[in-house]
Design a protein around this motif. Structure first.
Motif, mmCIF file in Angstrom:
data_model
loop_
_atom_site.group_PDB
_atom_site.id
_atom_site.type_symbol
_atom_site.label_atom_id
_atom_site.label_comp_id
_atom_site.label_asym_id
_atom_site.label_seq_id
_atom_site.Cartn_x
_atom_site.Cartn_y
_atom_site.Cartn_z
ATOM 1 N N VAL A 43 -3.726 -2.190 7.796
ATOM 2 C CA VAL A 43 -3.981 -0.815 7.363
ATOM 3 C C VAL A 43 -3.863 0.169 8.531
ATOM 4 N N VAL B 206 -8.552 3.297 3.055
ATOM 5 C CA VAL B 206 -8.496 2.094 2.225
ATOM 6 C C VAL B 206 -9.827 1.370 2.405
ATOM 7 N N ASP C 46 -4.983 8.149 5.016
ATOM 8 C CA ASP C 46 -5.696 7.800 3.788
ATOM 9 C C ASP C 46 -6.677 6.660 4.053
ATOM 10 N N THR D 194 -12.792 -1.486 1.890
ATOM 11 C CA THR D 194 -12.913 -2.920 1.665
ATOM 12 C C THR D 194 -14.345 -3.241 1.249
ATOM 13 N N LEU E 185 0.829 -1.209 0.000
ATOM 14 C CA LEU E 185 0.000 0.000 0.000
ATOM 15 C C LEU E 185 0.865 1.262 0.000
ATOM 16 N N ASP F 83 -12.284 7.625 -0.350
ATOM 17 C CA ASP F 83 -11.452 6.424 -0.369
ATOM 18 C C ASP F 83 -10.422 6.521 -1.484
ATOM 19 N N LYS F 84 -9.186 6.115 -1.155
ATOM 20 C CA LYS F 84 -8.091 6.211 -2.121
ATOM 21 C C LYS F 84 -7.854 4.888 -2.840
ATOM 22 N N VAL F 85 -8.029 3.792 -2.110
ATOM 23 C CA VAL F 85 -7.820 2.450 -2.646
ATOM 24 C C VAL F 85 -9.012 1.593 -2.240
ATOM 25 N N VAL G 39 -0.376 5.069 -0.551
ATOM 26 C CA VAL G 39 -1.224 5.221 0.627
ATOM 27 C C VAL G 39 -0.383 5.724 1.795
#
Length: 542
Positions: free
Chosen positions: A85, A68, A66, A70, A57, A113-115, A62
């Motif tokens: 995370v 992440v 940030d 799910t 990440l 959300d970034k990822v 990330v």
């Protein structure tokens, strides 16, 4: 006299991750796969893979704070995200896959959300809201039902080349660790941002004997989804205690869960009433088929359970079901319905066990008048809105929304109407707003009404709760058609289907000449509930 200074030791989830490797490295994590085979790993593997995840990440950009996201079922990879995370300083944001795609799109965008990490089997759901979300830069796919081909980065391929050691940073215990959203019962869903400190304190109290009582010798099955209210904190509590953890994957039907409980010798499980109603019915139908002799405790929460459910498990199967109450805003554990020994002989009654219980340590409760907001006496009769406070209770929503849910003197307004007896046991009697709770999930009556009234043939619509033998509550819609217009039940359902998750759709549409109103012109839903509350009890929906 002042006490000596104590060591400044941050309360962060990194400690649980390191402790799991150091003292419980051989402890097993079991995942039931989509094909019903089982994958097995250890807490040592969890630490190693969390380190690889943090490296991967970081390489994807990330950083601290940030989000992440799910979109996953309960499995070992999701547990890696739960620990890896936050330990790297980022924030894990669980998306509730039961929500409508439009809601998921709103939530992912609002959270920035970034990822996104998504199960391959859930990619069709992601594709429905992906055009709505511009902030997600990378999509990582967990190949839960086959290899990943062209849909994003493969989770396993991404982790494979990374080192299995990561220098996890020293974090501020008040830094954000996880973000969960409410179900949007009034307006848009609202985010609750949990700090490392709040989760650690919640975990420690959950492990106390007279709360949930997690132990190293336990085999823990979180039936409650990891995408719902942090799975009630169970993944963190199990890891902190060093308990063996069993994750059910996507198979949450009663037969699959009973097979898993018996095969893995589960000692502790928790879920919403709908799950336990189905399990009890199957146990009654096939007595002796499943050996649940290892089970020491089953916790029920998310909605009030009928006393007959608790009594059925105990009287017919010798199994103990413990009632608990909480909310996304309470991290989520608030109360537990253990029968205190100090209450004396005869206190272990079904009435006490069917209550929502009394607060766990560090949670304060009060209930206030619905009209004047003045604190009410604990007499078991006075009904008022429940308010709570504590070190893991939200003091605001993400983005400082919903300020009206928090009092000036530091209490959170739960929206539940309750009584509290002289021993502090709380019982939910109604809701301050006309939301409907079906199978542990909230449904907004106002949202459904507005959508129904957008149909050209509908003049007025009121949606209200009816009792249901399986789902606790289900929505009914009372509809007044415009003069000279016609609409069938199927047409109204088709009108709603593109806008709402399937479980939100009303079970019945009642065509009426007028909807009763209060003196101020508002729909009098209490009257509708009185007249039609038992309409569905003879015909449960699927």
């Amino acid at each position: 006299m002042l006490a000596g200074r104590m060591m400044d030791y941050p309360l962060t989830l990194t400690h649980f991750l390191e402790r799991a490797r150091t003292y419980h490295g051989r402890c097993e994590i079991v995942t039931q796969n989509p094909d019903r085979t089982s994958s097995r790993s250890t807490y040592a593997d969890l630490h190693r893979r969390a380190a690889k995840l943090a490296h991967a990440l970081t390489r994807l950009g990330v950083g601290a704070g940030d989000r992440v996201a799910t979109l996953c079922w309960n499995h070992a990879r999701h547990l890696e995200l739960y620990l890896g995370v936050p330990a790297m300083g980022a924030v894990v944001h669980t998306l509730n896959l039961r929500l409508h795609p439009s809601e998921l799109g709103y939530i992912a965008s609002h959270a920035e959300d970034k990822v996104l990490v998504v199960d391959r089997s859930l990619l069709p759901l992601y594709r429905k809201f992906a055009p709505q979300v511009r902030c997600i830069r990378r999509v990582i796919v967990v190949g839960d039902d086959g290899p990943v081909e062209g849909d994003g980065l493969d989770y396993e391929a991404l982790l494979a080349p990374e080192p299995d050691h990561f220098d996890f940073p020293t974090l501020d215990e008040r830094a954000a660790a996880m973000l969960c959203y409410t179900s949007g019962t009034t307006g848009n869903p609202k985010g609750v941002l949990y700090s490392h400190r709040s989760i650690v304190l919640h975990t420690l109290v959950s492990c106390m004997h007279d709360t949930l009582g997690f132990r190293e010798r336990d085999v823990v099955l979180p039936v409650v989804p990891m995408f719902h209210a942090m799975a009630w904190g169970m993944p963190y509590s199990a890891v902190a205690a060093g308990a063996r953890i069993v994750l059910p994957g996507p198979h949450l039907d009663p037969a699959s869960l009973l097979d898993l409980m018996a095969r893995e010798r589960v000692t502790f499980a928790a879920g919403v009433p709908t799950i336990w109603l189905g399990i009890l019915a199957l146990l009654d139908e096939h007595p002796g088929r499943w050996d649940l002799s290892a089970m020491r405790s089953m916790v029920i929460g998310g909605a009030a359970a009928p006393p007959s459910l608790l009594d059925g498990f105990r009287s017919r199967h010798g199994l103990t079901v413990t009632h608990a109450w909480g909310m996304t805003e309470t991290n989520p554990l608030g109360t537990i319905a253990h029968v205190r020994a100090s209450l004396g002989p005869g206190a272990d009654s079904l009435d006490t066990r069917a209550s929502q219980g009394y607060p766990v340590p560090f949670i304060d409760q009060r209930h206030v008048g619905l009209d004047d907001s003045r604190p009410l006496p604990w007499d078991g009769q006075s009904m008022g809105e429940l308010e709570v406070r504590g070190p893991w209770v939200a003091s605001s929503y993400f983005g400082d929304e919903g300020e009206d849910r928090f009092t000036k003197d530091g209490w959170f307004k739960t929206g539940d109407v309750v009584t509290i007896d002289g021993e502090g046991y709380m019982r939910i009697t109604d809701r301050s707003k006309d939301v409907i709770k079906s199978g542990g999930e909230w449904i907004s009556s106002v949202a459904l009404e507005n959508a129904l009234m957008s149909h050209p043939a509908v003049l007025e619509a009121a949606v209200f709760a009816a009792r249901h033998p399986v789902w606790s509550e289900r929505p009914l819609a009372a509809v007044v058609l415009r003069q000279g217009q016609t609409a069938s039940k199927d047409e109204l359902r088709a009108h709603l289907e593109p806008r709402f998750a399937k479980f939100w759709l009303p079970d019945e549409y009642l065509f009426v000449e007028r909807i009763p109103r209060t003196s101020t012109g508002k729909f009098l839903k209490s009257k509708l509930r009185e007249e039609f509350a038992d309409l569905l009890t003879a015909k449960p929906s699927g």
